[in-house]
Design an enzyme around this catalytic site. Structure first.
Site, PDB file in Angstrom:
ATOM      1  N   GLU A 268       0.843  -1.211   0.000  1.00 38.56           N
ATOM      2  CA  GLU A 268       0.000   0.000   0.000  1.00 38.56           C
ATOM      3  C   GLU A 268       0.870   1.250   0.000  1.00 38.56           C
ATOM      4  O   GLU A 268       0.815   2.058   0.923  1.00 38.56           O
ATOM      5  CB  GLU A 268      -0.888   0.020   1.254  1.00 38.56           C
ATOM      6  CG  GLU A 268      -1.800  -1.175   1.424  1.00 38.56           C
ATOM      7  CD  GLU A 268      -2.470  -1.206   2.806  1.00 38.56           C
ATOM      8  OE1 GLU A 268      -2.022  -0.470   3.722  1.00 38.56           O
ATOM      9  OE2 GLU A 268      -3.429  -1.954   2.963  1.00 38.56           O
ATOM     10  N   PRO A 269       1.682   1.447  -1.027  1.00 33.56           N
ATOM     11  CA  PRO A 269       2.582   2.606  -1.006  1.00 33.56           C
ATOM     12  C   PRO A 269       1.841   3.906  -1.335  1.00 33.56           C
ATOM     13  O   PRO A 269       0.922   3.916  -2.150  1.00 33.56           O
ATOM     14  CB  PRO A 269       3.582   2.280  -2.122  1.00 33.56           C
ATOM     15  CG  PRO A 269       2.792   1.460  -3.098  1.00 33.56           C
ATOM     16  CD  PRO A 269       1.801   0.667  -2.284  1.00 33.56           C
ATOM     17  N   GLY A 270       2.220   4.977  -0.692  1.00 40.85           N
ATOM     18  CA  GLY A 270       1.684   6.296  -1.012  1.00 40.85           C
ATOM     19  C   GLY A 270       2.844   7.205  -1.386  1.00 40.85           C
ATOM     20  O   GLY A 270       3.086   7.512  -2.549  1.00 40.85           O
ATOM     21  N   ARG A 271       3.593   7.573  -0.364  1.00 39.21           N
ATOM     22  CA  ARG A 271       4.712   8.507  -0.521  1.00 39.21           C
ATOM     23  C   ARG A 271       5.697   8.097  -1.615  1.00 39.21           C
ATOM     24  O   ARG A 271       6.115   8.919  -2.425  1.00 39.21           O
ATOM     25  CB  ARG A 271       5.451   8.586   0.818  1.00 39.21           C
ATOM     26  CG  ARG A 271       6.452   9.704   0.934  1.00 39.21           C
ATOM     27  CD  ARG A 271       7.255   9.545   2.231  1.00 39.21           C
ATOM     28  NE  ARG A 271       6.414   9.418   3.404  1.00 39.21           N
ATOM     29  CZ  ARG A 271       5.895  10.443   4.066  1.00 39.21           C
ATOM     30  NH1 ARG A 271       6.169  11.665   3.691  1.00 39.21           N
ATOM     31  NH2 ARG A 271       5.118  10.242   5.121  1.00 39.21           N
ATOM     32  N   ARG A 307       3.143  19.799   6.223  1.00 41.46           N
ATOM     33  CA  ARG A 307       4.030  18.778   6.796  1.00 41.46           C
ATOM     34  C   ARG A 307       5.053  19.356   7.780  1.00 41.46           C
ATOM     35  O   ARG A 307       5.387  18.719   8.761  1.00 41.46           O
ATOM     36  CB  ARG A 307       4.739  17.969   5.702  1.00 41.46           C
ATOM     37  CG  ARG A 307       3.801  17.047   4.930  1.00 41.46           C
ATOM     38  CD  ARG A 307       4.544  15.996   4.132  1.00 41.46           C
ATOM     39  NE  ARG A 307       5.100  14.965   4.984  1.00 41.46           N
ATOM     40  CZ  ARG A 307       6.385  14.744   5.173  1.00 41.46           C
ATOM     41  NH1 ARG A 307       7.283  15.474   4.565  1.00 41.46           N
ATOM     42  NH2 ARG A 307       6.780  13.786   5.969  1.00 41.46           N
ATOM     43  N   TYR A 311       4.528  17.892  11.401  1.00 36.38           N
ATOM     44  CA  TYR A 311       5.515  16.887  11.819  1.00 36.38           C
ATOM     45  C   TYR A 311       6.930  17.437  11.966  1.00 36.38           C
ATOM     46  O   TYR A 311       7.846  16.680  12.269  1.00 36.38           O
ATOM     47  CB  TYR A 311       5.649  15.759  10.790  1.00 36.38           C
ATOM     48  CG  TYR A 311       4.421  15.179  10.163  1.00 36.38           C
ATOM     49  CD1 TYR A 311       3.412  14.610  10.945  1.00 36.38           C
ATOM     50  CD2 TYR A 311       4.292  15.128   8.781  1.00 36.38           C
ATOM     51  CE1 TYR A 311       2.305  14.029  10.338  1.00 36.38           C
ATOM     52  CE2 TYR A 311       3.187  14.539   8.179  1.00 36.38           C
ATOM     53  CZ  TYR A 311       2.200  13.997   8.962  1.00 36.38           C
ATOM     54  OH  TYR A 311       1.126  13.413   8.364  1.00 36.38           O
ATOM     55  N   CYS A 338      -1.285  33.308  10.739  1.00 39.20           N
ATOM     56  CA  CYS A 338      -1.000  33.802  12.084  1.00 39.20           C
ATOM     57  C   CYS A 338      -0.754  32.658  13.056  1.00 39.20           C
ATOM     58  O   CYS A 338      -1.566  32.366  13.939  1.00 39.20           O
ATOM     59  CB  CYS A 338      -2.144  34.683  12.547  1.00 39.20           C
ATOM     60  SG  CYS A 338      -2.365  36.036  11.407  1.00 39.20           S
ATOM     61  N   GLU A 339       0.351  31.964  12.843  1.00 33.83           N
ATOM     62  CA  GLU A 339       0.817  30.878  13.703  1.00 33.83           C
ATOM     63  C   GLU A 339       2.328  30.876  13.565  1.00 33.83           C
ATOM     64  O   GLU A 339       2.848  30.974  12.448  1.00 33.83           O
ATOM     65  CB  GLU A 339       0.328  29.508  13.207  1.00 33.83           C
ATOM     66  CG  GLU A 339      -1.154  29.279  13.217  1.00 33.83           C
ATOM     67  CD  GLU A 339      -1.702  28.886  14.577  1.00 33.83           C
ATOM     68  OE1 GLU A 339      -0.901  28.589  15.500  1.00 33.83           O
ATOM     69  OE2 GLU A 339      -2.940  28.883  14.708  1.00 33.83           O
ATOM     70  N   TYR A 367       0.956  13.760   0.891  1.00 36.68           N
ATOM     71  CA  TYR A 367       0.580  14.471   2.119  1.00 36.68           C
ATOM     72  C   TYR A 367       0.771  15.980   1.959  1.00 36.68           C
ATOM     73  O   TYR A 367       1.141  16.677   2.886  1.00 36.68           O
ATOM     74  CB  TYR A 367       1.361  13.910   3.326  1.00 36.68           C
ATOM     75  CG  TYR A 367       1.241  12.407   3.399  1.00 36.68           C
ATOM     76  CD1 TYR A 367       0.046  11.825   3.812  1.00 36.68           C
ATOM     77  CD2 TYR A 367       2.274  11.565   2.982  1.00 36.68           C
ATOM     78  CE1 TYR A 367      -0.109  10.453   3.820  1.00 36.68           C
ATOM     79  CE2 TYR A 367       2.117  10.183   2.988  1.00 36.68           C
ATOM     80  CZ  TYR A 367       0.936   9.637   3.406  1.00 36.68           C
ATOM     81  OH  TYR A 367       0.778   8.275   3.402  1.00 36.68           O
TER      82      TYR A 367
HETATM   83  C1  LIG Z   1      -0.848   5.931   5.290  1.00 36.53           C
HETATM   84  C2  LIG Z   1      -0.992   4.498   5.013  1.00 36.53           C
HETATM   85  C3  LIG Z   1      -0.272   3.894   3.972  1.00 36.53           C
HETATM   86  C4  LIG Z   1       0.705   4.644   3.089  1.00 36.53           C
HETATM   87  O1  LIG Z   1       1.886   4.996   3.732  1.00 36.53           O
HETATM   88  P1  LIG Z   1       3.107   5.651   2.892  1.00 36.53           P
HETATM   89  O2  LIG Z   1       4.115   5.951   3.929  1.00 36.53           O
HETATM   90  O3  LIG Z   1       2.596   6.878   2.238  1.00 36.53           O
HETATM   91  O4  LIG Z   1       3.580   4.639   1.910  1.00 36.53           O
HETATM   92  C5  LIG Z   1      -0.492   2.557   3.726  1.00 36.53           C
HETATM   93  N1  LIG Z   1      -1.352   1.829   4.479  1.00 36.53           N
HETATM   94  C6  LIG Z   1      -2.051   2.372   5.499  1.00 36.53           C
HETATM   95  C7  LIG Z   1      -2.994   1.525   6.264  1.00 36.53           C
HETATM   96  C8  LIG Z   1      -1.889   3.715   5.802  1.00 36.53           C
HETATM   97  O5  LIG Z   1      -2.580   4.246   6.804  1.00 36.53           O
END
Ligand SMILES: *Cc1c(COP(=O)(O)O)cnc(C)c1O
Length: 404
Positions: A268-271, A307, A311, A338-339, A367
């Site tokens: 499940e890659p995002g980043r 971000r 973080y 204003c932060e 993100y």
């Molecule tokens: C956020 C998330 C991801 C993706 O994470 P990345 O660091 O962006 O690859 C995959 N699975 C679940 C369940 C998440 O909450």
């Protein structure tokens, strides 16, 4: 995305041109980068032949999701809204998994009606809620159970999700209980063990430990899971000296794991898919000097890209036009909100810069826009996609009239 003769370009178009046409702050994505990231991700795991489900929370623009779908990926969603966007992008229901600790009854009902591939369950009570809905609908629902492997991902604490004490998943004992319960249920079909230990992980160690834990837990269950969902979390290089994630070792660890466990791997890659495919172009409003530093006040703020504020994550900032005249001073890039946390980066040198100049905040594809808000009643920025030699608006800039 690179400089050509001192002008920063996204594929064949300069950021100067883009900002003239589409104004700032402006999110801009490169299709080529996105495509390369996906191709590379697939190539790293060729032998494993995994299912790759893009994490929609990292970037939920429907046009981006469409491109990702066309490149063969499915979706990992964490809300009904994300599921609706994935479906709108044309992603097949059997290429969608649903995670999250607080799925409501209505969200579960929606997912069950759609017959998605898996609902990854994160608690006993969620399991019971699913069973109840399944019973009412006289259905057998495919589920996974999310294990909290108690593994320290050695990343920012705010984006760590797989340690004891994190709200995500269930611990080993509860996992074993839920497996037993699901096996006996007439309305649940247990198909998957899922994990996701955190995000922006650059070391292989946490994954190595995680695989060991999964292996041990599977042994204890004596159950054959059709799928093992390893989640996302693979990190990218935000800073020049960041080390690179070692895909080779990860691949061989998984191959070893699969020798003992015959399951299909899900990622499940995002980043790692969209992170470095996006930039945020912003214009300098004012330069404000005091004894210690020069504040570069940008037209982008923490509402556009949060971000750093959320973080403490650093993103490189580079000029749209390189002039080669370096000033050795302390520069702090901040937004108008204003932060005091509304700042992006502090550096000890930057090129000579003046008002109306453009700068580029790098690697904001993941993100970035998905975390943007209307704080301070600021309209959401526009998003554009550069693909081949065409530029497409994939999200119009919000109008103030929409907000007021
Ligand atoms: C956020 C998330 C991801 C993706 O994470 P990345 O660091 O962006 O690859 C995959 N699975 C679940 C369940 C998440 O909450």
């Amino acid at each position: 995305m690179n400089y050509k003769k001192n002008l920063f370009h996204v594929e064949h178009i300069s950021t100067e041109k883009l900002s003239k046409k589409f104004k700032t702050p402006l999110y801009c994505y490169s299709y080529l980068r996105l495509k390369n990231n996906i191709t590379n991700f697939k190539n790293h795991f060729k032998k494993i032949n995994p299912l790759i489900f893009f994490s929609v929370k990292s970037n939920s623009n429907v046009k981006i999701l469409k491109e990702i779908k066309n490149l063969g990926l499915g979706a990992d969603v964490v809300s009904k809204g994300e599921m609706m966007k994935a479906l709108k992008a044309g992603i097949k229901t059997k290429k969608i998994v649903f995670s999250g600790v607080g799925k409501t009854y209505l969200e579960l009902e929606y997912a069950i009606n759609k017959n998605i591939l898996l609902i990854n369950v994160e608690s006993k009570n969620e399991l019971l809620a699913i069973e109840k809905i399944a019973k009412l609908k006289k259905k057998k629902v495919d589920i996974g159970i999310r294990l909290n492997p108690n593994t320290n991902p050695k990343t920012l604490k705010q984006i760590s999700t797989g340690k004891e004490g994190d709200k995500f998943g269930v611990n080993e004992n509860e996992f074993l209980n839920l497996v037993k319960y699901s096996k006996m249920s007439k309305f649940l079909k247990l198909k998957c063990l899922s994990v996701h230990i955190g995000s922006q992980i650059l070391s292989i160690k946490p994954y190595e430990k995680m695989l060991k834990v999964i292996d041990r837990v599977i042994n204890k269950t004596g159950y054959r899971f059709e799928f093992i969902d390893l989640g996302g979390g693979i990190g990218i290089s935000y800073e020049k000296n960041n080390k690179k994630f070692n895909f080779k070792i990860f691949n061989s660890l998984i191959n070893n794991f699969l020798k003992k466990n015959r399951s299909r791997i899900i990622f499940e890659p995002g980043r790692s898919i969209i992170g470095n495919a996006g930039i945020l172009i912003s214009k300098v409003i004012y330069i404000k000097k005091n004894k210690i530093k020069n504040f570069i006040i940008l037209d982008a703020a923490m509402n556009d890209f949060m971000r750093k504020a959320l973080y403490g994550a650093n993103h490189q900032i580079i000029p749209s036009i390189k002039n080669g005249r370096i000033s050795h001073k302390k520069f702090e890039f901040v937004g108008p909100i204003c932060e005091s946390t509304d700042k992006f980066l502090t550096v000890n040198k930057f090129q000579f810069i003046k008002e109306k100049d453009l700068v580029i905040i790098c690697d904001v594809g993941a993100y970035g826009m998905s975390l943007a808000s209307n704080y301070n009643v600021r309209p959401l920025p526009a998003e554009i996609l550069v693909k081949n030699s065409s530029v497409q608006i994939i999200k119009y800039r919000q109008k103030l009239s929409d907000l007021i």
